[in-house]
Each structure stands twice: as C-alpha cells, then as structure tokens.
Design an enzyme around this catalytic site. Sequence first.
Site, short mmCIF file in Angstrom:
data_model
loop_
_atom_site.label_atom_id
_atom_site.label_comp_id
_atom_site.label_asym_id
_atom_site.label_seq_id
_atom_site.Cartn_x
_atom_site.Cartn_y
_atom_site.Cartn_z
CB SER A 1 -0.94 -0.08 1.13
OG SER A 1 -1.62 -1.17 1.45
N1 SAH Z 1 -0.84 -4.36 3.86
C1 SAH Z 1 -0.22 -5.09 2.68
C2 SAH Z 1 -0.99 -4.88 1.59
C3 SAH Z 1 -1.10 -5.96 0.52
S1 SAH Z 1 -2.34 -6.26 -0.72
C4 SAH Z 1 1.17 -4.17 2.19
O1 SAH Z 1 1.34 -2.98 2.41
O2 SAH Z 1 1.76 -5.03 1.56
C5 SAH Z 1 -3.48 -7.17 -0.09
C6 SAH Z 1 -3.21 -8.80 0.37
O3 SAH Z 1 -4.29 -9.13 0.63
C7 SAH Z 1 -2.42 -9.50 -0.45
O4 SAH Z 1 -1.24 -10.07 -0.21
C8 SAH Z 1 -3.49 -10.48 -0.79
O5 SAH Z 1 -2.79 -11.82 -1.23
C9 SAH Z 1 -4.08 -10.67 0.34
N2 SAH Z 1 -5.60 -11.25 0.25
C10 SAH Z 1 -6.46 -11.25 -0.64
N3 SAH Z 1 -7.58 -11.72 -0.39
C11 SAH Z 1 -7.34 -12.52 0.84
C12 SAH Z 1 -7.93 -13.47 1.96
N4 SAH Z 1 -9.33 -13.81 1.47
N5 SAH Z 1 -7.32 -13.56 2.87
C13 SAH Z 1 -6.21 -13.05 3.39
N6 SAH Z 1 -5.32 -12.53 2.54
C14 SAH Z 1 -6.05 -12.20 1.28
#
Ligand code: SAH
Length: 212
Positions: free
Chosen positions: A65
């Site tokens: 993010s």
């Molecule tokens: N806060 C993180 C954002 C990652 S993007 C950062 O700054 O790096 C969102 C993440 O949610 C991705 O890694 C994706 O794989 C995960 N995601 C999507 N659906 C999900 C689910 N049902 N359960 C757990 N994680 C999930």
Amino acid sequence: MSQDSTYDRERKEMVEDQIRRRGIKDRKVLKAMLRVPRHLFVPEQMKELAYGDEPLPIGEGQTISQPYIVAYMTEALRLGGRERVLEIGTGSGYQTAVLAEIVREVYTVELIPELSNRARTVLEKLGYRNVHFRIGDGTMGWPEHAPYDAILVSAAPAAVPPALVEQLKVGGQMIIPVGIDFQELVLVTRKETGWDEQRLIGVRFVPLITIH
Ligand code: SAH
C-alpha cells in the site's frame, strides 16, 4: 553517502511530505513510519522507489500500500499501545511492521503462502517478536485468538464480512476498504448487537479473494 543513510533521508522526507503534511498527527504512527525500513519490504529491483508516494507491485499480482494510506488506516484505529490487533492481507508485511511498532501483539493472515513466508522472513530478520502469521482465508478472521481490540483489512470485499466484526471486542474498531469498482475506507465500531459504519475516504485496493 552510504545507501542506508540515503534511505533514512528518503524515509524522513516521506513522513514529512506525504504523511505529516497531509494531516496525520498521531505521534505513534509518525514514529513507527520513521522507524520501519520500507525499502526492505519491496522487491530488490523496486528499492529505489520504496519511499515514493504510491503503491508498488510485490509479486503474485499484489501490491504494497501507498505510505499515506498505511498511516491513515493505522491512525484511524486510535491505538494506545496495549492492543491485540488482527490484520487481514499480510502482503509485504510492511503494514504489519508499522502495527507491530505500536501495539502489543499482531495476528496477521495472508492467503498466498509465498507472500506470508517472505513477510515472515523480513520481520524476523528485523527482530519483531510480537507478530503471529497464518496462511489462509482472512475473510473468516482468526477465531482462535479472538476477540481483538482492533482489526485492519488491506484488501477489499464487496461488503463488511460479519465473521470479522464478530471477532472484535464490543467497542473495538475495524478499518476496511469496501466496494468493488468504487471503494471507500469504512470504520466499523462493534456494538453489543451489530455494528456502526462510518465512511471515510475513497481508495483503491486489490480485492479480498473469497474462496467459498
Ligand atoms: N498491507 C499489505 C497490502 C497487501 S495487498 C502491504 O502493504 O504489503 C492485500 C493482500 O491481501 C495481498 O497480499 C493478498 O494476497 C491478500 N489477500 C487477498 N484476499 C485475501 C484473503 N481472503 N485472505 C487473506 N489475505 C488475502
């Protein structure tokens, strides 16, 4: 100048220009964002861009993010320091580290094993001892450690998942992006029965993948 001090300078500028200047005031959040080395959470070839005002790809079709959004979501939870927090969507582990700087325990759930394992390696190397990792579907939360004081979700479902609200303490809050084409950050407050929703700002997150 050494590379590390270049990153330190870029990190100070990030906090000043992108975060403080846009109105984030919580000292714990500002301090945490000054401490966490964001360049260690992005792929090697992206390091130079780590302190830019944007999200970046981290592989597996996912993104880290934008710094301001990390700060905004963390501030919205008004954390005091003693909380146990559930995070859904570990991704790079950057938001996890920011939370771990501030609160007592962080429980973080990620669907994609490669991302969870990579985040775990980085956070362990940096010495965080208060982070607990789980690989699985975060839509169902992590009931074994519930109830939580706060929940932070960094992928967007179409609507607030009731299973997550149920894992909040009464009075506890969850910050979550909600929507498909148009998304908003929603601050959910758990009540004795049901919950309140407060809509905050428009955002763009990757979708929360539902497997059922
Ligand atoms: N806060 C993180 C954002 C990652 S993007 C950062 O700054 O790096 C969102 C993440 O949610 C991705 O890694 C994706 O794989 C995960 N995601 C999507 N659906 C999900 C689910 N049902 N359960 C757990 N994680 C999930």
